[in-house]
Design a protein around this motif. Sequence first.
Motif, short mmCIF file in Angstrom:
data_model
loop_
_atom_site.label_atom_id
_atom_site.label_comp_id
_atom_site.label_asym_id
_atom_site.label_seq_id
_atom_site.Cartn_x
_atom_site.Cartn_y
_atom_site.Cartn_z
N LEU A 76 59.71 45.81 62.71
CA LEU A 76 58.59 45.71 61.78
C LEU A 76 57.48 44.80 62.30
O LEU A 76 56.30 45.04 62.05
CB LEU A 76 59.09 45.22 60.42
N TRP A 77 57.84 43.78 63.04
CA TRP A 77 56.83 42.84 63.54
C TRP A 77 55.81 43.58 64.38
O TRP A 77 56.13 44.39 65.22
CB TRP A 77 57.49 41.72 64.36
N GLY A 78 54.53 43.30 64.12
CA GLY A 78 53.45 43.93 64.86
C GLY A 78 53.01 45.27 64.29
O GLY A 78 52.13 45.91 64.84
N GLN A 79 53.63 45.70 63.20
CA GLN A 79 53.26 46.94 62.54
C GLN A 79 52.91 46.65 61.09
O GLN A 79 53.35 45.66 60.52
CB GLN A 79 54.44 47.93 62.51
N PHE A 80 52.16 47.55 60.51
CA PHE A 80 51.98 47.53 59.07
C PHE A 80 53.23 48.14 58.46
O PHE A 80 53.89 48.97 59.07
CB PHE A 80 50.74 48.33 58.68
N TYR A 81 53.56 47.71 57.26
CA TYR A 81 54.80 48.18 56.63
C TYR A 81 54.84 49.70 56.50
O TYR A 81 55.87 50.33 56.76
CB TYR A 81 54.98 47.52 55.26
N LEU A 82 53.72 50.32 56.12
CA LEU A 82 53.71 51.78 55.99
C LEU A 82 54.00 52.45 57.34
O LEU A 82 54.74 53.43 57.39
CB LEU A 82 52.38 52.27 55.43
N GLU A 83 53.47 51.90 58.41
CA GLU A 83 53.77 52.44 59.75
C GLU A 83 55.27 52.36 60.03
O GLU A 83 55.87 53.31 60.52
CB GLU A 83 53.08 51.62 60.84
N TYR A 84 55.83 51.21 59.76
CA TYR A 84 57.27 50.99 59.98
C TYR A 84 58.10 52.01 59.18
O TYR A 84 59.01 52.63 59.71
CB TYR A 84 57.62 49.55 59.59
N VAL A 85 57.76 52.19 57.91
CA VAL A 85 58.51 53.13 57.07
C VAL A 85 58.40 54.54 57.62
O VAL A 85 59.40 55.25 57.76
CB VAL A 85 58.04 53.07 55.60
N VAL A 86 57.18 54.96 57.97
CA VAL A 86 56.95 56.32 58.45
C VAL A 86 57.55 56.54 59.83
O VAL A 86 58.22 57.55 60.08
CB VAL A 86 55.44 56.63 58.44
N ARG A 87 57.32 55.61 60.74
CA ARG A 87 57.72 55.81 62.14
C ARG A 87 59.16 55.43 62.45
O ARG A 87 59.78 56.02 63.34
CB ARG A 87 56.80 55.03 63.06
N ASP A 88 59.70 54.45 61.74
CA ASP A 88 61.02 53.96 62.10
C ASP A 88 62.11 54.30 61.09
O ASP A 88 63.23 54.58 61.49
CB ASP A 88 60.97 52.44 62.31
N VAL A 89 61.78 54.27 59.82
CA VAL A 89 62.80 54.55 58.81
C VAL A 89 62.91 56.05 58.56
O VAL A 89 63.98 56.63 58.69
CB VAL A 89 62.51 53.79 57.49
N MET A 90 61.80 56.69 58.23
CA MET A 90 61.83 58.11 57.88
C MET A 90 62.35 58.99 59.01
O MET A 90 63.05 59.96 58.77
CB MET A 90 60.43 58.59 57.46
N THR A 91 62.03 58.64 60.25
CA THR A 91 62.46 59.47 61.38
C THR A 91 63.95 59.37 61.65
O THR A 91 64.49 60.14 62.44
CB THR A 91 61.68 59.10 62.65
N SER A 92 64.63 58.46 60.99
CA SER A 92 66.07 58.29 61.17
C SER A 92 66.89 59.20 60.26
O SER A 92 68.11 59.19 60.33
CB SER A 92 66.46 56.83 60.90
N PHE A 93 66.21 59.96 59.41
CA PHE A 93 66.90 60.76 58.40
C PHE A 93 66.42 62.20 58.39
O PHE A 93 65.34 62.51 58.89
CB PHE A 93 66.67 60.15 57.01
N ASP A 94 67.25 63.06 57.78
CA ASP A 94 66.85 64.44 57.56
C ASP A 94 66.88 64.74 56.07
O ASP A 94 67.17 63.85 55.26
CB ASP A 94 67.74 65.42 58.35
N ASP A 95 66.58 65.97 55.72
CA ASP A 95 66.47 66.32 54.29
C ASP A 95 67.76 66.05 53.52
O ASP A 95 67.70 65.66 52.36
CB ASP A 95 66.07 67.79 54.14
N SER A 96 68.91 66.24 54.16
CA SER A 96 70.16 65.99 53.43
C SER A 96 70.33 64.50 53.12
O SER A 96 70.86 64.15 52.06
CB SER A 96 71.36 66.52 54.22
#
Length: 109
Positions: A76-96
């Motif tokens: 998260l450091w060096g990113q905006f929180y929305l960037e972190y959520v979109v780029r790092d959290v969301m990409t770790s999951f699929d629809d299920s």
Amino acid sequence: MSGENLFAFLRTVAARVDLLDSLKVQSKDEVIAAAADLGLPFTAAEFDDLVWALEARLAERRGEAFDAQFPLWQTLWGQFYLEYVVRDVMTSFDDSDFAAVLAERPRAT
């Protein structure tokens, strides 16, 4: 359901770099208003609850404690929180995974 709207909104933001760039510097209220303008309304409480649930699920999947020492916080450091959520959290999951998180959350009455 607005939880589904949240995930659809985050997928939309992920697919549109221009949208992410403009929203990442906005307040949470402004981001929520932008989501509503796109026809994907959700509340701040739903955002907090569902993103927190995803982060906890990711820690569990990685076999790590979800606490102040969670290694992904370093990302998260060096990113905006929305960037972190979109780029790092969301990409770790699929629809299920998203469906499972929604199913685990209590529904508003």
